[in-house]
Design a protein around this motif. Sequence first.
Motif, PDB file in Angstrom:
ATOM      1  N   GLY A 310      25.910 -14.266 -12.273  1.00  0.00           N
ATOM      2  CA  GLY A 310      25.945 -16.348 -12.492  1.00  0.00           C
ATOM      3  C   GLY A 310      26.359 -16.652 -10.522  1.00  0.00           C
ATOM      4  O   GLY A 310      25.456 -17.649 -10.334  1.00  0.00           O
ATOM      5  N   VAL A 311      27.427 -15.767 -10.174  1.00  0.00           N
ATOM      6  CA  VAL A 311      27.720 -16.660  -9.112  1.00  0.00           C
ATOM      7  C   VAL A 311      26.829 -16.690  -8.345  1.00  0.00           C
ATOM      8  O   VAL A 311      26.059 -17.900  -7.292  1.00  0.00           O
ATOM      9  CB  VAL A 311      29.308 -15.853  -8.875  1.00  0.00           C
ATOM     10  N   LEU A 313      23.662 -16.746  -8.637  1.00  0.00           N
ATOM     11  CA  LEU A 313      22.543 -17.493  -9.143  1.00  0.00           C
ATOM     12  C   LEU A 313      22.410 -18.756  -8.836  1.00  0.00           C
ATOM     13  O   LEU A 313      21.653 -19.398  -8.132  1.00  0.00           O
ATOM     14  CB  LEU A 313      22.071 -17.768 -10.430  1.00  0.00           C
ATOM     15  N   ILE A 314      24.223 -19.525  -8.965  1.00  0.00           N
ATOM     16  CA  ILE A 314      24.825 -21.313  -8.108  1.00  0.00           C
ATOM     17  C   ILE A 314      24.485 -20.548  -6.780  1.00  0.00           C
ATOM     18  O   ILE A 314      24.145 -22.196  -6.444  1.00  0.00           O
ATOM     19  CB  ILE A 314      25.850 -20.701  -9.130  1.00  0.00           C
TER      20      ILE A 314
END
Lengths: 357, 232, 292
Positions: A310-311, A313-314
């Motif tokens: 997730g990190v 991706l962001i």
Amino acid sequence: MSAPAIPRAVRERTLLRSLSLVIVGGLLIALITGALSSYRNLQLAYGGYYFAALAGLTVLAGLSGQISLGHGALMAVGAYTSGLLIGNEGWALVPALVAAAGVSAIIGIPLGLAASRLRGPYLAGATLAFAVGLPALADKFPSTFGGENGLTINPSMPPSWLGSNFALERWEAWIACACALIVLFVLYNLVHSGVGRSLRAVRDDEIAASLCGLHVGRNQTVAFVVSAACAGLGGGVFTVVNQLAAPGSFQVQLSLYLLAGVVIGGLGSLVGAIWGAALLVFLPNWTTDLANSFSLSTNVSHNLPLAIYGVVLIAAMLLWPSGIQGGFRSLGSWLWHRRGRRSRSPGAPADRPSAAS
Amino acid sequence: MLAVHELSAHYGPVRAVDHVSLEVSAGSVTAVLGANGAGKTSLLRTITGLIPASAGRVIFEGEDITRRPVEEIVRRGLAHVPEGRGVIAELSVDENLRLGGLWRGRDAAPRKEIYELFPRLHDRRTQLASRLSGGERQMLSIGRALMGRPRALLLDEPSLGLAPLLVAQIMAMIRRLADTLDLAVLLVEQNARSALSVANRGVVLNLGRVVADEESHRLAADEGLRHAYLGF
Amino acid sequence: MTKFIDLTLSGISDGAIYAAVALALVLIWRATRIVNFAQGAMLMITTFIAYAVIGAGASYVVGFLAALLSGLALGAVTERVLIRRVEHAPPLNAVIVTLGLYTVLVAVAGMIWGNTPKSFPAAFSLRGYTVGGTTLLFTPNDTFIVLVVIAVALGLAAMFRFTSLGLQMRAAAFAPEVARLLGVRVGRMFTVGWALAAVAGAIAGVLVAPSVFLGPNSFDPILIGGFVAAVLGGLDSPPGAVIGGLLLGLALSYVSGYEGSALVPLAALAILVLVLMIRPSGLFSAAQERRV
């Protein structure tokens, strides 16, 4: 196909280049796998099937500017197809894998038709629904799909002409890498074909492209279906390597892992898909090691890879939207320009337009 | 009131506004003239901060407002009526007007005042702005800007697409607004003749540069300039 | 027949939840032209916060309020910290950022509360009404759900229609540049839009949690339902989102009742694809069709 005609010589050059790439790659892998431990060979096999799915996904994103969140589910389609055909029907390896790609392609047709009509967030939403909904089918038809436990198959043994002590893992690495190379070959030619060219035109300016008479919708459907077949082939190999196809492996998280993989590799970059595959293979190990050395609770260690994806991706979107491969490319051109500038003009002119560039 | 010093702005590598200087005092109208693509609209958009200035300064009521956020510039009393009339089609006439005065709070002009100025709008106040004719939209757009009781008004091509009679009415009204409200008006126009008929000064732009800045009757009398840049 | 009535009634209650999530998505879409794929995860987090507050001994009402406040904060922070940086980037970047946020929130919830679903208290009885000797599936809690969602929808409608904040938010959504030229602080309006959306989502989360249980991925189907409902309504229209939610709730309730709940997300997908093929601008949208 009414895509713009590509001169024959160019077509042949593309074909030749990709073919030699595949042959060299194949030989390298055949040699290298002999030197690897069986554990490393297994990791190479994992990387092979991830690469197939990632390459399909990244080419789709690069060509049409769209992302699919359904590629994890399309892998599941391929995985269950090859599981059913090999385990229940006794099919041989190659036809079963072909069927895995084929069935995923067929499932991909309605999604691809939708994709050709949907812009922006709609395709992402539709494919997310597919990814959330599909694993539940295993529960709906437990007698066919084996419910939560999924399908198990026997390992496919290396053929006898390779010798009796040819390691199973090395054979699995061969299967996975062969499929990855086939995917590479197909996608490389797709990208450089008329379809690929017109898709890029569509991505950059859809209205202009359709005014030029390009069959926007049809080309996008083709791209999606090819991409779905790649994911299905990856899924088929997944079953062969793991000897298991179970719904737990194909939850919506898998589609997010794949997305993280293509984003970190750089959307649209086939070489970037290799980086992405490496990430998907190694990250779970690293996080497990990390969790062990800091003796984190199981809740934390189980969810650590997800958090990192997730990190990734962001952070990639905010800081480094072109991914690892794009970063290398811009690093390369930066170095190139630096060298060029130094040799050309030691004293840079003072009035160089600043905000202009 | 409003002074622009050596202002420049870029669209990519293109310098759309190139060291432009001009001044508008309270109660006067300055017309900015020039052909399509001369940088007139870019100049207005740079003054209100919609395009970042790359050099130069904008001084409004003695304060440097260059590179301030658009909203803050507007909230100091510098109203900008954008090209294409800029009414919000999805809102009613009344809502468009209300919106123009919100930032002023209690000190906003009463809507009654605007409706007295433009009785046509009063008849249509509950309708969506998308139903208005071109002239009515222009009135709404100007009326909406007046809701915030601005000190200066930037108008971008108010005559665009209007019938000649309407153009004359709008121009006369702009003159009247400047006189009665003591507004500083910067009027961007392609229709040079009608703009100069109400303006005190005229500034001619070409390729982003000022090529003339004179009193309007002199400008109108300068045949060479008229032929080269103003087309009448 | 009783089954049909039961399914219809529970469809209305499910539909109310979809409508609330769809409202959240529409608020954000209108403000920033982004579909917030993290919406499901955001309402999952706020529901977990309510769960933790109630678990610490506070009353249901306090837990509910905690969910609302944390939603408000989460929405505002998300817009300020993440979304603002991709608002002017290609739309794909925003999609990926919201998916990244979704991933992070699911992982964080799993780290803190584990991946085993928890039971969540209901505001009112979960025992069905008895009419003429037969017990319906519809419960007092379902009545509560429907009423709360109606209140949320009416409250939002009134806010948009009658307050100056609502007027500024609409202006910022329809014509951001013109709005800025009228002194509207457009960035702030976007933040408010995200915050309100997250509150609407938080309400949906607390309402639906008793029936789906509370786990990191429990609300994925709710997000899908909300997305499909929003698209049914045209993605741009709050009343459309509410009607879309109710229609979808009914349709999915029949699918679930007659064919099994496993098919619900795929049925939602089928409805979505059908709608987008036949009427890309949504069933009730007066807006023009999308180009090409």
